[in-house]
Write a protein that holds these residues in place. Sequence first.
Motif, mmCIF file in Angstrom:
data_model
loop_
_atom_site.group_PDB
_atom_site.id
_atom_site.type_symbol
_atom_site.label_atom_id
_atom_site.label_comp_id
_atom_site.label_asym_id
_atom_site.label_seq_id
_atom_site.Cartn_x
_atom_site.Cartn_y
_atom_site.Cartn_z
ATOM 1 N N PHE A 29 -7.236 5.191 -9.365
ATOM 2 C CA PHE A 29 -6.824 4.436 -10.544
ATOM 3 C C PHE A 29 -5.839 5.197 -11.424
ATOM 4 N N ASP A 30 -5.627 6.487 -11.137
ATOM 5 C CA ASP A 30 -4.653 7.295 -11.867
ATOM 6 C C ASP A 30 -3.362 7.308 -11.053
ATOM 7 N N PRO A 31 -2.286 6.694 -11.558
ATOM 8 C CA PRO A 31 -1.048 6.610 -10.776
ATOM 9 C C PRO A 31 -0.449 7.974 -10.421
ATOM 10 N N GLY A 32 -0.838 9.019 -11.137
ATOM 11 C CA GLY A 32 -0.322 10.352 -10.847
ATOM 12 C C GLY A 32 -1.178 11.148 -9.883
ATOM 13 N N SER A 33 -2.257 10.570 -9.381
ATOM 14 C CA SER A 33 -3.175 11.309 -8.512
ATOM 15 C C SER A 33 -2.639 11.411 -7.086
ATOM 16 N N HIS A 34 -3.210 12.336 -6.343
ATOM 17 C CA HIS A 34 -2.849 12.500 -4.933
ATOM 18 C C HIS A 34 -3.268 11.283 -4.116
ATOM 19 N N VAL A 35 -4.387 10.684 -4.455
ATOM 20 C CA VAL A 35 -4.828 9.483 -3.733
ATOM 21 C C VAL A 35 -3.853 8.337 -3.984
ATOM 22 N N SER A 36 -3.409 8.170 -5.211
ATOM 23 C CA SER A 36 -2.431 7.119 -5.506
ATOM 24 C C SER A 36 -1.141 7.349 -4.731
ATOM 25 N N VAL A 75 -11.590 1.280 2.186
ATOM 26 C CA VAL A 75 -11.980 -0.008 1.583
ATOM 27 C C VAL A 75 -11.259 -0.271 0.269
ATOM 28 N N GLY A 76 -10.202 0.480 -0.011
ATOM 29 C CA GLY A 76 -9.511 0.371 -1.294
ATOM 30 C C GLY A 76 -9.058 -1.033 -1.658
ATOM 31 N N ARG A 77 -8.736 -1.873 -0.694
ATOM 32 C CA ARG A 77 -8.319 -3.243 -1.002
ATOM 33 C C ARG A 77 -9.499 -4.082 -1.484
ATOM 34 N N LEU A 78 -10.715 -3.600 -1.248
ATOM 35 C CA LEU A 78 -11.905 -4.330 -1.678
ATOM 36 C C LEU A 78 -12.454 -3.834 -3.005
ATOM 37 N N THR A 79 -11.963 -2.702 -3.487
ATOM 38 C CA THR A 79 -12.430 -2.144 -4.759
ATOM 39 C C THR A 79 -11.312 -2.297 -5.771
ATOM 40 N N HIS A 80 -11.629 -2.880 -6.888
ATOM 41 C CA HIS A 80 -10.606 -3.178 -7.890
ATOM 42 C C HIS A 80 -10.958 -2.517 -9.212
ATOM 43 N N ALA A 81 -9.927 -2.113 -9.940
ATOM 44 C CA ALA A 81 -10.121 -1.610 -11.299
ATOM 45 C C ALA A 81 -10.280 -2.798 -12.235
ATOM 46 N N GLY A 82 -10.822 -2.543 -13.385
ATOM 47 C CA GLY A 82 -10.928 -3.602 -14.377
ATOM 48 C C GLY A 82 -12.256 -4.319 -14.307
ATOM 49 N N ARG A 102 -9.447 4.263 11.418
ATOM 50 C CA ARG A 102 -8.386 4.465 12.413
ATOM 51 C C ARG A 102 -7.009 4.477 11.739
ATOM 52 N N HIS A 103 -6.926 3.880 10.539
ATOM 53 C CA HIS A 103 -5.651 3.829 9.819
ATOM 54 C C HIS A 103 -5.327 5.126 9.070
ATOM 55 N N LEU A 104 -6.313 6.000 8.907
ATOM 56 C CA LEU A 104 -6.122 7.253 8.170
ATOM 57 C C LEU A 104 -5.979 8.391 9.166
ATOM 58 N N ARG A 105 -4.816 9.007 9.161
ATOM 59 C CA ARG A 105 -4.543 10.104 10.093
ATOM 60 C C ARG A 105 -4.344 11.393 9.309
ATOM 61 N N LEU A 106 -5.119 12.387 9.678
ATOM 62 C CA LEU A 106 -5.036 13.684 9.005
ATOM 63 C C LEU A 106 -4.384 14.694 9.930
ATOM 64 N N ASP A 107 -3.427 15.423 9.405
ATOM 65 C CA ASP A 107 -2.795 16.510 10.136
ATOM 66 C C ASP A 107 -3.113 17.789 9.368
ATOM 67 N N ASP A 117 -1.143 1.718 8.085
ATOM 68 C CA ASP A 117 -1.054 0.292 7.753
ATOM 69 C C ASP A 117 -0.657 0.165 6.280
ATOM 70 N N PRO A 118 0.461 -0.482 5.974
ATOM 71 C CA PRO A 118 0.895 -0.580 4.581
ATOM 72 C C PRO A 118 -0.077 -1.341 3.678
ATOM 73 N N MET A 119 -1.006 -2.067 4.266
ATOM 74 C CA MET A 119 -1.977 -2.825 3.476
ATOM 75 C C MET A 119 -3.317 -2.099 3.333
ATOM 76 N N THR A 120 -3.457 -0.939 3.951
ATOM 77 C CA THR A 120 -4.694 -0.166 3.864
ATOM 78 C C THR A 120 -4.621 0.750 2.656
ATOM 79 N N GLN A 121 -5.710 0.848 1.904
ATOM 80 C CA GLN A 121 -5.783 1.696 0.725
ATOM 81 C C GLN A 121 -7.054 2.535 0.767
ATOM 82 N N VAL A 122 -6.924 3.787 0.350
ATOM 83 C CA VAL A 122 -8.052 4.716 0.324
ATOM 84 C C VAL A 122 -8.677 4.723 -1.059
ATOM 85 N N ASP A 123 -9.995 4.760 -1.090
ATOM 86 C CA ASP A 123 -10.762 4.896 -2.329
ATOM 87 C C ASP A 123 -11.817 5.954 -2.063
#
Length: 130
Positions: A29-36, A75-82, A102-107, A117-123
């Motif tokens: 929820f913080d636009p400056g975070s690494h997750v964002s 599941v970020g698309r299923l969790t909403h702020a507000g 499967r959409h999250l790849r770590l190197d 996937d451009p529609m996948t979001q991490v929470d």
Amino acid sequence: ALASAPARAEVVDDAFARMAGLAAAMSRFDPGSHVSALNRAAGAHPVAVPATMMEVLQQAQSVHERTGGAFDVTVGRLTHAGVPRIPDPGEVQAALAHVGMRHLRLDRASGTAYIDDPMTQVDLGGIAKL
């Protein structure tokens, strides 16, 4: 020798400040975070993540495997702020099509994470809370 009360208080204050900093860095929820930053780059390119966040992402993958997929930080698309609300079934189905570790790849070697996937979001709220 035991530290003085002011010295102990300083150590505790420093620990809480570090925890707050880590929680903020991993807040979706913080636009400056690494997750964002990772979420904004979904489907586009890998993002450099700090070692602490890489550890959390690796732990999330491990918990995902140990729970047979029941725990999933994508599941970020299923969790909403507000204001919390119950999404309609169509919204849930549309979001679920983009959930999956499967959409999250770590190197680990390059210190990057990539959501393919451009529609996948991490929470990380389920694993990285203060």
